[in-house]
Design an enzyme around this catalytic site. Structure first.
Site, PDB file in Angstrom:
ATOM      1  N   LYS A 130     -15.323   3.511 -23.032  1.00 55.97           N
ATOM      2  CA  LYS A 130     -15.337   4.151 -24.416  1.00 55.97           C
ATOM      3  C   LYS A 130     -16.230   4.033 -25.128  1.00 55.97           C
ATOM      4  O   LYS A 130     -15.603   2.839 -26.099  1.00 55.97           O
ATOM      5  CB  LYS A 130     -14.123   5.045 -23.937  1.00 55.97           C
ATOM      6  CG  LYS A 130     -14.060   6.493 -24.570  1.00 55.97           C
ATOM      7  CD  LYS A 130     -13.929   7.802 -23.287  1.00 55.97           C
ATOM      8  CE  LYS A 130     -14.312   8.819 -23.698  1.00 55.97           C
ATOM      9  NZ  LYS A 130     -13.955   9.337 -22.935  1.00 55.97           N
ATOM     10  N   ASP A 170     -18.704  13.322 -24.306  1.00 57.62           N
ATOM     11  CA  ASP A 170     -17.793  13.795 -24.053  1.00 57.62           C
ATOM     12  C   ASP A 170     -17.691  14.420 -25.131  1.00 57.62           C
ATOM     13  O   ASP A 170     -18.809  15.113 -25.637  1.00 57.62           O
ATOM     14  CB  ASP A 170     -16.861  11.931 -24.141  1.00 57.62           C
ATOM     15  CG  ASP A 170     -15.236  12.352 -24.857  1.00 57.62           C
ATOM     16  OD1 ASP A 170     -14.431  12.197 -23.506  1.00 57.62           O
ATOM     17  OD2 ASP A 170     -14.552  12.275 -25.379  1.00 57.62           O
TER      18      ASP A 170
HETATM   19  P1  NDP Z   1     -16.510  19.147 -26.188  1.00 56.80           P
HETATM   20  O1  NDP Z   1     -17.189  18.828 -27.629  1.00 56.80           O
HETATM   21  O2  NDP Z   1     -17.506  20.164 -25.745  1.00 56.80           O
HETATM   22  O3  NDP Z   1     -15.069  20.702 -26.106  1.00 56.80           O
HETATM   23  C1  NDP Z   1     -14.430  20.438 -27.254  1.00 56.80           C
HETATM   24  C2  NDP Z   1     -13.463  21.706 -27.360  1.00 56.80           C
HETATM   25  O4  NDP Z   1     -12.288  21.609 -27.875  1.00 56.80           O
HETATM   26  C3  NDP Z   1     -14.468  22.461 -27.847  1.00 56.80           C
HETATM   27  O5  NDP Z   1     -14.033  23.676 -28.562  1.00 56.80           O
HETATM   28  C4  NDP Z   1     -13.734  22.356 -29.751  1.00 56.80           C
HETATM   29  O6  NDP Z   1     -13.976  23.536 -31.001  1.00 56.80           O
HETATM   30  C5  NDP Z   1     -12.186  21.793 -29.043  1.00 56.80           C
HETATM   31  N1  NDP Z   1     -11.330  20.984 -30.006  1.00 56.80           N
HETATM   32  C6  NDP Z   1     -12.202  20.057 -31.090  1.00 56.80           C
HETATM   33  N2  NDP Z   1     -11.037  19.682 -31.321  1.00 56.80           N
HETATM   34  C7  NDP Z   1     -10.383  20.639 -31.580  1.00 56.80           C
HETATM   35  C8  NDP Z   1      -8.721  20.930 -31.946  1.00 56.80           C
HETATM   36  N3  NDP Z   1      -8.283  19.487 -33.273  1.00 56.80           N
HETATM   37  N4  NDP Z   1      -7.935  21.575 -32.185  1.00 56.80           N
HETATM   38  C9  NDP Z   1      -8.408  22.493 -31.725  1.00 56.80           C
HETATM   39  N5  NDP Z   1      -9.429  22.870 -30.312  1.00 56.80           N
HETATM   40  C10 NDP Z   1     -10.281  21.397 -30.678  1.00 56.80           C
HETATM   41  O7  NDP Z   1     -15.782  18.397 -25.563  1.00 56.80           O
HETATM   42  P2  NDP Z   1     -16.090  18.134 -23.789  1.00 56.80           P
HETATM   43  O8  NDP Z   1     -15.336  19.935 -23.027  1.00 56.80           O
HETATM   44  O9  NDP Z   1     -16.384  17.074 -23.330  1.00 56.80           O
HETATM   45  O10 NDP Z   1     -13.869  17.323 -23.726  1.00 56.80           O
HETATM   46  C11 NDP Z   1     -12.897  17.788 -23.955  1.00 56.80           C
HETATM   47  C12 NDP Z   1     -11.930  17.118 -23.732  1.00 56.80           C
HETATM   48  O11 NDP Z   1     -12.491  16.646 -22.280  1.00 56.80           O
HETATM   49  C13 NDP Z   1     -11.120  15.951 -25.080  1.00 56.80           C
HETATM   50  O12 NDP Z   1     -10.520  15.102 -24.442  1.00 56.80           O
HETATM   51  C14 NDP Z   1     -12.527  14.594 -23.725  1.00 56.80           C
HETATM   52  O13 NDP Z   1     -11.534  13.403 -23.543  1.00 56.80           O
HETATM   53  C15 NDP Z   1     -11.678  15.567 -22.114  1.00 56.80           C
HETATM   54  N6  NDP Z   1     -13.100  15.060 -21.633  1.00 56.80           N
HETATM   55  C16 NDP Z   1     -13.860  15.383 -20.549  1.00 56.80           C
HETATM   56  C17 NDP Z   1     -15.054  14.910 -19.460  1.00 56.80           C
HETATM   57  C18 NDP Z   1     -16.647  15.732 -19.789  1.00 56.80           C
HETATM   58  O14 NDP Z   1     -17.214  15.160 -18.752  1.00 56.80           O
HETATM   59  N7  NDP Z   1     -17.192  16.391 -20.526  1.00 56.80           N
HETATM   60  C19 NDP Z   1     -14.761  14.398 -18.470  1.00 56.80           C
HETATM   61  C20 NDP Z   1     -13.016  14.034 -18.722  1.00 56.80           C
HETATM   62  C21 NDP Z   1     -12.521  14.337 -20.039  1.00 56.80           C
HETATM   63  P3  NDP Z   1     -14.350  23.003 -31.709  1.00 56.80           P
HETATM   64  O15 NDP Z   1     -16.206  23.474 -31.438  1.00 56.80           O
HETATM   65  O16 NDP Z   1     -14.701  24.401 -32.903  1.00 56.80           O
HETATM   66  O17 NDP Z   1     -14.632  21.816 -32.449  1.00 56.80           O
END
Ligand code: NDP
Length: 450
Positions: A130, A170
């Site tokens: 990572k 991510d």
């Molecule tokens: P994105 O950056 O696309 O989206 C993250 C989302 O979570 C946004 O809506 C963001 O809101 C919200 N968010 C972030 N921090 C907080 C917080 N403290 N409280 C509330 N909402 C929050 O990320 P991904 O969708 O890619 O990833 C999301 C999760 O999934 C992570 O844990 C990642 O490690 C995991 N993951 C992702 C994969 C992938 O293929 N993308 C694969 C496997 C796991 P805002 O815009 O306001 O920050």
């Protein structure tokens, strides 16, 4: 040399904490895996005799570098970048890059450690890694993001390669960022190979990659319900986040005729009691993917409730899909979900539920799918993207989706095989931890002391 047979989990984690001070998330992730693996290793001493647990919790290496870049106003910034290469025992290092202001070494080590087991579960040849930076792309112009990505890749390039380490996206790293990163790598190396995944379709990306994590989580939920003679149709679902994982989790839930009543971002939660319509979903996707807008705008357009600074977990539901970030669902949230009769919690994000929340789900008989199993669809299709790049061809949407479905079914089967409780319940967490562990540990034994 033979090792003590009376393995003691607390002592092991205390030692780990001493060697890795101020890395709370990393300690949490190791403790969660070791809780299941320790009893197994006590019965299978070949692992403890070769210090497999000590070796598995020490990364191969952590690369730390400075990223210097210039913003649109000519101001110079110095951010920090990392790549944690945890284990390449079963394949080249593989794992996403995260750009978020909260990023630090503890978070990246927890994510890389989890990635080892997740990648093992997929059955594909991928090790665990990572990386990322404490750079926050929110509010930055495209040119600023491009300059940051170019500076980041200039530092990272010496450590990655198509057979060495293949990063992906991510949080904060989507198609735009991967494209800039790839452009800079190509410029530095003068080669065109699949050194990153999550690329745009026009230069080596895979169909279904952006959908894969969210779709995969829903496929996993479907399998859990099918085993109980139930299905997703008509179920009320809460989803947190509105990023890559959340959006495609919502899309697949709608296709499965479930009722999705929430999404969220770091400002708050949208609540739609009657459920998202396709029109609402299309607008949300456009808002988040193209316009990088906020949920407040969405609430105004559709006249739906926006609960500022609040998470979705007090909303009654049958299934909950935390898809935002680590530790976003605590014991209090879990109690609210249980009180409202939740049947299953499926982690789209990595480690979104605190250990106390998970324990409550277990004692109350709520089905719980840990991220390392439920969200493995993303890295699986990344693995399929690598295969397509090596073959220099592209598979159809149907082909990739069908492979994704098969991989998620297989992961579900492995969790069931390793997670049977005497009570008849499936402990998916233990199943995922043990199935993931055994493949890597056996490969370590076979490969000798490295
Ligand atoms: P994105 O950056 O696309 O989206 C993250 C989302 O979570 C946004 O809506 C963001 O809101 C919200 N968010 C972030 N921090 C907080 C917080 N403290 N409280 C509330 N909402 C929050 O990320 P991904 O969708 O890619 O990833 C999301 C999760 O999934 C992570 O844990 C990642 O490690 C995991 N993951 C992702 C994969 C992938 O293929 N993308 C694969 C496997 C796991 P805002 O815009 O306001 O920050």
């Amino acid at each position: 040399m033979s090792r003590p047979h009376h393995l003691d989990l607390d002592r092991f984690v205390r030692g780990l904490a001493r060697r890795n001070p101020a890395q709370a998330e990393f300690h949490q992730a190791v403790r969660e895996v070791m809780h299941d693996v320790f009893p197994f290793v006590r019965e299978n001493l070949r692992y403890s005799e070769q210090a497999i647990l000590e070796r598995m919790t020490e990364p191969d290496r952590v690369v730390i570098f400075r990223v210097t870049w210039e913003d649109d106003r000519g101001r110079v910034h110095a951010h920090r970048g990392w790549r944690v290469q945890f284990s390449n025992t079963i394949g080249p290092y593989k794992g996403g890059l995260r750009f978020h202001r909260s990023v630090n070494q503890s978070i990246l080590k927890f994510l890389a450690f989890e990635q080892i087991f997740k990648n093992s579960l997929t059955g594909l040849p991928m090790g665990g890694a990572k990386g990322g930076s404490n750079f926050d792309p929110h509010g930055r112009s495209d040119r600023e993001v491009m300059r940051f990505c170019q500076a980041f890749m200039t530092q990272l390039a010496p450590y990655i390669g198509e057979d060495t380490d293949v990063p992906a996206g991510d949080m904060g790293v989507g198609s735009r960022e991967i494209s800039y990163l790839f452009g800079q790598w190509r410029r530095l190396e003068n080669r065109f190979v699949g050194v990153l995944t999550g690329k745009d379709l026009s230069f080596g990306g895979s169909l279904i990659r952006k959908e894969a994590t969210g779709y995969g989580a829903v496929y996993f939920a479907e399998d859990m319900l099918t085993l109980r003679g139930d299905s997703l149709a008509g179920k009320t679902c809460t989803v947190s986040g509105s990023g890559n994982v959340a959006l495609y989790c919502v899309e697949k839930l709608l296709q499965s005729e479930a009722r999705v009543v929430t999404v969220s971002d770091s400002d708050g939660t949208i609540y739609v009691p009657q459920g998202f319509t396709w029109e609402m979903f299309d607008h949300l996707k456009d808002l988040k993917e193209k316009r990088r807008g906020r949920l407040g705008e969405f609430a105004e357009k559709f006249g739906v409730e926006f609960r500022g600074q609040s998470r979705p977990w007090s909303v009654p539901c049958d299934l909950a899909f935390p898809c935002a970030t680590q530790n976003e669902l605590n014991a209090e949230d879990a109690a609210a979900l249980v009180g409202n009769g939740v049947q299953a919690v499926v982690e789209g994000a990595n480690m979104p539920c605190t250990p106390e929340a998970v324990e409550l789900f277990r004692t109350k008989g709520v089905l719980y799918a840990p991220g390392k199993a439920a969200n493995a669809g993303g890295v699986s299709v990344s693995g399929l993207e690598q295969s397509q790049n090596s073959l220099r061809l592209s598979w159809s949407r149907e082909e990739v989706d069908s492979r994704l479905r098969t991989i998620m079914h297989e992961i579900h089967k492995k969790c069931v095989a390793y997670g049977q409780d005497p009570s008849g319940m499936i402990n998916y967490q233990r199943g995922a931890n043990l199935a993931g562990f055994v493949r890597v540990a056996d490969a370590m034994l076979a490969q000798g002391l490295v």
